[in-house]
Design a protein around this motif. Structure first.
Motif, PDB file in Angstrom:
ATOM      1  N   ASN A   1      -0.884 -13.042   1.532  1.00  0.00           N
ATOM      2  CA  ASN A   1      -1.963 -13.111   2.521  1.00  0.00           C
ATOM      3  C   ASN A   1      -1.784 -12.074   3.621  1.00  0.00           C
ATOM      4  OD1 ASN A   1      -3.386 -15.428   1.420  1.00  0.00           O
ATOM      5  ND2 ASN A   1      -1.605 -16.638   2.054  1.00  0.00           N
ATOM      6  N   GLY A   2      -1.113 -10.973   3.289  1.00  0.00           N
ATOM      7  CA  GLY A   2      -0.821  -9.966   4.283  1.00  0.00           C
ATOM      8  C   GLY A   2       0.453 -10.320   5.030  1.00  0.00           C
ATOM      9  N   GLY A   3       0.918  -9.401   5.875  1.00  0.00           N
ATOM     10  CA  GLY A   3       2.144  -9.644   6.606  1.00  0.00           C
ATOM     11  C   GLY A   3       2.658  -8.367   7.231  1.00  0.00           C
ATOM     12  N   PRO A   4       3.905  -8.354   7.693  1.00  0.00           N
ATOM     13  CA  PRO A   4       4.455  -7.186   8.399  1.00  0.00           C
ATOM     14  C   PRO A   4       4.421  -5.901   7.584  1.00  0.00           C
ATOM     15  CG  PRO A   4       5.858  -9.101   8.732  1.00  0.00           C
ATOM     16  CD  PRO A   4       4.851  -9.490   7.702  1.00  0.00           C
TER      17      PRO A   4
ATOM     18  N   THR B   1       2.423  -5.175   4.946  1.00  0.00           N
ATOM     19  CA  THR B   1       1.016  -4.815   4.725  1.00  0.00           C
ATOM     20  C   THR B   1       0.428  -4.156   5.972  1.00  0.00           C
ATOM     21  OG1 THR B   1       0.755  -6.674   3.189  1.00  0.00           O
ATOM     22  CG2 THR B   1      -1.259  -5.720   4.123  1.00  0.00           C
ATOM     23  N   ASP B   2       0.653  -4.767   7.116  1.00  0.00           N
ATOM     24  CA  ASP B   2       0.112  -4.240   8.378  1.00  0.00           C
ATOM     25  C   ASP B   2       0.809  -2.940   8.776  1.00  0.00           C
ATOM     26  OD1 ASP B   2      -1.479  -6.487   8.408  1.00  0.00           O
ATOM     27  OD2 ASP B   2      -0.216  -7.578   9.828  1.00  0.00           O
TER      28      ASP B   2
ATOM     29  N   GLU C   1       3.684 -10.380  -0.059  1.00  0.00           N
ATOM     30  CA  GLU C   1       2.860 -10.834   1.063  1.00  0.00           C
ATOM     31  C   GLU C   1       1.462 -11.172   0.563  1.00  0.00           C
ATOM     32  OE1 GLU C   1       5.122  -8.322   4.622  1.00  0.00           O
ATOM     33  OE2 GLU C   1       3.102  -7.745   4.023  1.00  0.00           O
TER      34      GLU C   1
ATOM     35  N   ALA D   1      11.354  -5.712   4.944  1.00  0.00           N
ATOM     36  CA  ALA D   1      10.761  -6.730   4.067  1.00  0.00           C
ATOM     37  C   ALA D   1      11.796  -7.352   3.142  1.00  0.00           C
ATOM     38  CB  ALA D   1       9.629  -6.107   3.248  1.00  0.00           C
TER      39      ALA D   1
ATOM     40  N   ARG E   1      -5.615  -5.794   2.889  1.00  0.00           N
ATOM     41  CA  ARG E   1      -4.815  -5.567   1.688  1.00  0.00           C
ATOM     42  C   ARG E   1      -5.377  -4.414   0.854  1.00  0.00           C
ATOM     43  NH1 ARG E   1      -1.169  -9.042   0.114  1.00  0.00           N
ATOM     44  NH2 ARG E   1      -1.656  -9.097  -2.113  1.00  0.00           N
TER      45      ARG E   1
END
Length: 409
Positions: free
Chosen positions: A205-208, A210-211, A203, A185, A76
């Motif tokens: 905890n992170g996610g598509p 973020t990545d 997101e 998103a 993040r």
């Protein structure tokens, strides 16, 4: 021979720093041209609308100026040592060239191991859109701060602003990729105030998104494309900061050359936010915002001084009249907070001032701007609070307008 810069890109600090010559659209200023009537008090503006999660919207402010949620999780908030396609974000030889970011007295100097990317800006035409198309240099800029995860995650009030140059075609491809990620998103940033990117905020905890953001950006930056580094360091916590920077010719070897502060002609400049508030050294040809500063006696400045200082601050905040080579670092960082204080505390209004930046296509409100002269961060985090200056908002509007027009061709 060293080049010049100002804080507009510091904005970064992000920006931490960067500044260029005034455009032909400059309004009346210190040249002696006729001035409008004195600025008078008026009411505050409205409240920004919440994000509509169902409409992806068009390219907007947060797509070119990305503020990350405050976090110590690596996916993040990227680390300075992270490896991208063209090398480390900040290689060891460049990290070694950074000045102390925090004072050695009154607290620990801080470890560079805790430098995290807190914001990113896309610039299709550095140093000024007025130079398009022939004078443009496409850039990705990252803002890094020292982030700690004690009782509460917090960012120190110092920053490093790094500049990577890349081909225009690659920047355009990056913009298209980020817009596609936003649409996937399912968030809408259209006509929303600039703050934490809504897809990153969603997101937790992170996610598509973020990545995907990391992958898209890292494919195009790194040490081999690093061309400039600027810093905003703390001299005395809470009221004195130093601005400086250097050009990078070989990041791997640490080959650099100092940058002269725009309009000041020296390699560093300071802003003192305690009474008497001042800029050291003040640039004789800079827009003079000293009329907004409070003296040693703490007395409200005279109305004529407030009016003059307010107009100077508006010129600095307007990317159509000032850029990274026509405004000094300290002036750019201090102008917004000093002006907001004058509005909130001294009854100054700039509602109809001709120097003010206007763009009806965007929400130019500044809910996260500093309102006191101890809050001079342009783009990033003021400890636990997001900080986004009017100059960064206005710059972002100009960039989006430019990119929208180019995407339609």
């Amino acid at each position: 021979m060293s080049s010049s810069f100002s804080v507009l890109a510091f904005v970064a600090l992000a920006s931490v720093v960067a500044c260029s010559s005034p455009s032909a659209t400059s309004t009346s200023d210190e040249s002696g041209a006729a001035q409008p009537d004195p600025i008078t008090p008026s009411a505050d503006g409205g409240t920004p609308d919440p994000v509509n999660p169902g409409d992806p919207g068009d390219l907007d402010l947060s797509d070119v100026s990305v503020l990350f949620p405050l976090s110590t999780t690596e996916n993040r908030m990227w680390k300075a040592s992270d490896e991208a396609a063209y090398g480390a974000l900040l290689p060891p030889a460049i990290l070694a060239k950074l000045p102390p970011l925090l004072p050695t007295r009154g607290g620990p100097p801080g470890s560079l191991d805790t430098l995290r990317v807190v914001a990113m800006r896309l610039d299709p035409c550095f140093p000024s859109i007025a130079l398009a198309p022939d004078g443009c240099r496409a850039q990705v800029r990252l803002v890094l701060q020292l982030v700690s995860d004690g009782a509460k995650v917090s960012a120190e009030d110092a920053a490093v602003h790094v500049f990577y140059e890349l081909p225009t075609s690659e920047l355009d491809a990056l913009v298209a990729q980020l817009l596609d990620l936003k649409k996937q998103a399912g968030v809408n940033s259209t006509r929303k105030p600039l703050g934490v990117h809504p897809a990153l905020a969603a997101e937790t905890n992170g996610g598509p998104f973020t990545d995907g953001l990391r992958k898209a950006v890292f494919a195009r930056i790194g040490a081999a494309r690093l061309v400039r580094v600027t810093t905003m360091s703390v001299v005395q916590a809470g009221f004195q900061w130093r601005f400086e920077g250097f050009e990078v010719s070989d990041a791997a070897k640490g080959t650099t050359s100092p940058i002269d502060i725009a309009k000041a002609g020296i390699a560093s400049q300071e802003f003192v936010g305690s009474r008497p508030e001042t800029i050291l050294p003040a640039a004789a040809t800079d827009d003079d915002i000293h009329g907004l500063f409070v003296g040693a006696d703490g007395v409200r400045p005279a109305q004529a001084d407030l009016d003059s200082g307010a107009r100077a601050a508006l010129r600095i905040e307007n990317p159509k009249t000032r850029d990274v080579e026509t405004t000094s670092c300290a002036s750019c960082h201090a102008a917004g907070p000093a002006l907001r204080r004058a509005e909130n505390t001294f009854g100054v209004s700039v509602v109809d001032a001709p120097e003010a930046y206007q763009n009806a296509d965007f929400d130019l409100s500044t809910p996260f701007a500093g309102t006191e002269t101890n809050q001079i961060r342009a783009f990033g985090w003021f400890f636990t609070q997001p900080q986004v200056s009017a100059r960064v908002v206005n710059d972002s509007a100009e960039v989006v307008s430019f990119l929208r027009a180019r995407r339609k061709k």
